[in-house]
Design an enzyme around this catalytic site. Structure first.
Site, PDB file in Angstrom:
ATOM      1  CG  ASP A 119      21.816 -21.923  11.920  1.00 24.85           C
ATOM      2  OD1 ASP A 119      22.311 -22.026  13.094  1.00 24.85           O
ATOM      3  OD2 ASP A 119      22.309 -21.906  10.863  1.00 24.85           O
TER       4      ASP A 119
ATOM      5  CG  ASN B  53      25.672 -31.417   6.187  1.00 25.49           C
ATOM      6  OD1 ASN B  53      24.665 -30.798   6.325  1.00 25.49           O
ATOM      7  ND2 ASN B  53      26.786 -30.937   5.640  1.00 25.49           N
TER       8      ASN B  53
ATOM      9  CG  HIS C   4      25.711 -23.438  10.719  1.00 23.46           C
ATOM     10  ND1 HIS C   4      24.333 -23.575  10.163  1.00 23.46           N
ATOM     11  CD2 HIS C   4      26.410 -24.264   9.842  1.00 23.46           C
ATOM     12  CE1 HIS C   4      24.366 -24.364   9.335  1.00 23.46           C
ATOM     13  NE2 HIS C   4      25.343 -24.664   9.073  1.00 23.46           N
TER      14      HIS C   4
ATOM     15  N   GLY D 167      27.129 -27.832   3.120  1.00 23.19           N
ATOM     16  CA  GLY D 167      26.001 -29.044   2.925  1.00 23.19           C
ATOM     17  C   GLY D 167      26.723 -30.240   2.423  1.00 23.19           C
TER      18      GLY D 167
ATOM     19  CB  SER E 182      28.226 -25.161   6.703  1.00 23.82           C
ATOM     20  OG  SER E 182      27.574 -26.322   7.515  1.00 23.82           O
TER      21      SER E 182
END
Length: 210
Positions: free
Chosen positions: A179, A98, A182, A69, A32
């Protein structure tokens, strides 16, 4: 990253070179952080890189095969078809975050990155590994060992290295989306500069060897 695990896969995007120019391909295989998660299309560091390269290295096109992801295991599974389809001169590997956020084996992460780097080199591509770090709340030992995976792979596989994609901005909350994971649009030029410092020598070597 974890906040993007349910996000739709990003389709491979290609930034075309100027008409009539000789074409070499730079392939970005990432998650991402490279797939413009939460950003307006065209504002992520990969499109910014494509714009800069169109001005300074117009004989290259960029294929962004990043998926929100994705893990290093996903990268290993996807890479052979990408190498066959695009026949890249340079491969940028931006994967691993991840894996860490899921608490996966660091030995597996390192082996997957080594496998991708080796396959890319065997296909005739130069390789750039993009290093990442995670907060110490995942455990200081795990975080330190995770950060060490990337330089170890780069050294073992004779690849270039971005020491840390978010260097200089990781602790600046203003540079992140809501969040807290990011980077936002404001941060993308900084990500580009961190990658560019390691990528430009590879581009120059690739050009001189052509």
């Amino acid at each position: 990253m974890t906040a993007a695990l349910a996000a739709p896969a990003a389709h491979a995007q290609t930034a075309a070179p100027a008409p009539g120019s000789a074409t070499r391909t730079l392939l970005v295989v990432g998650d991402s952080l490279s797939a413009e998660y939460g950003l307006a299309r065209g504002t992520g560091w990969v499109p910014l890189l494509a714009k800069r390269m169109s001005e300074q290295y117009p004989n290259y096109q960029i294929v962004n095969a990043s998926i929100s992801g994705d893990t290093t295991s996903g990268g290993v599974a996807r890479l052979p078809a990408l190498l066959q389809r695009h026949q890249p001169a340079i491969v940028v590997l931006e994967l691993g975050s991840n894996d860490a956020l899921r608490g996966l084996s660091l030995q597996m992460t390192g082996q997957n990155l080594r496998d991708m780097a080796r396959r890319s080199r065997q296909a005739g591509a130069r390789v750039l590994i993009v290093g990442m770090q995670i907060p110490p709340n995942y455990g200081r030992d795990y975080a330190q060992r995770f950060a060490g995976v990337f330089p170890a792979v780069a050294k073992a596989e004779q690849a270039g290295l971005v020491p840390f994609l978010m260097d200089g901005m990781a602790t600046d909350r203003a540079m992140f989306q809501a969040d807290g994971i990011h980077p936002n649009e404001q941060a993308q030029p900084a990500l580009l500069e961190n990658v560019w410092a390691a990528l430009r020598p590879i581009l120059d070597n690739d050009q001189s060897a052509d």
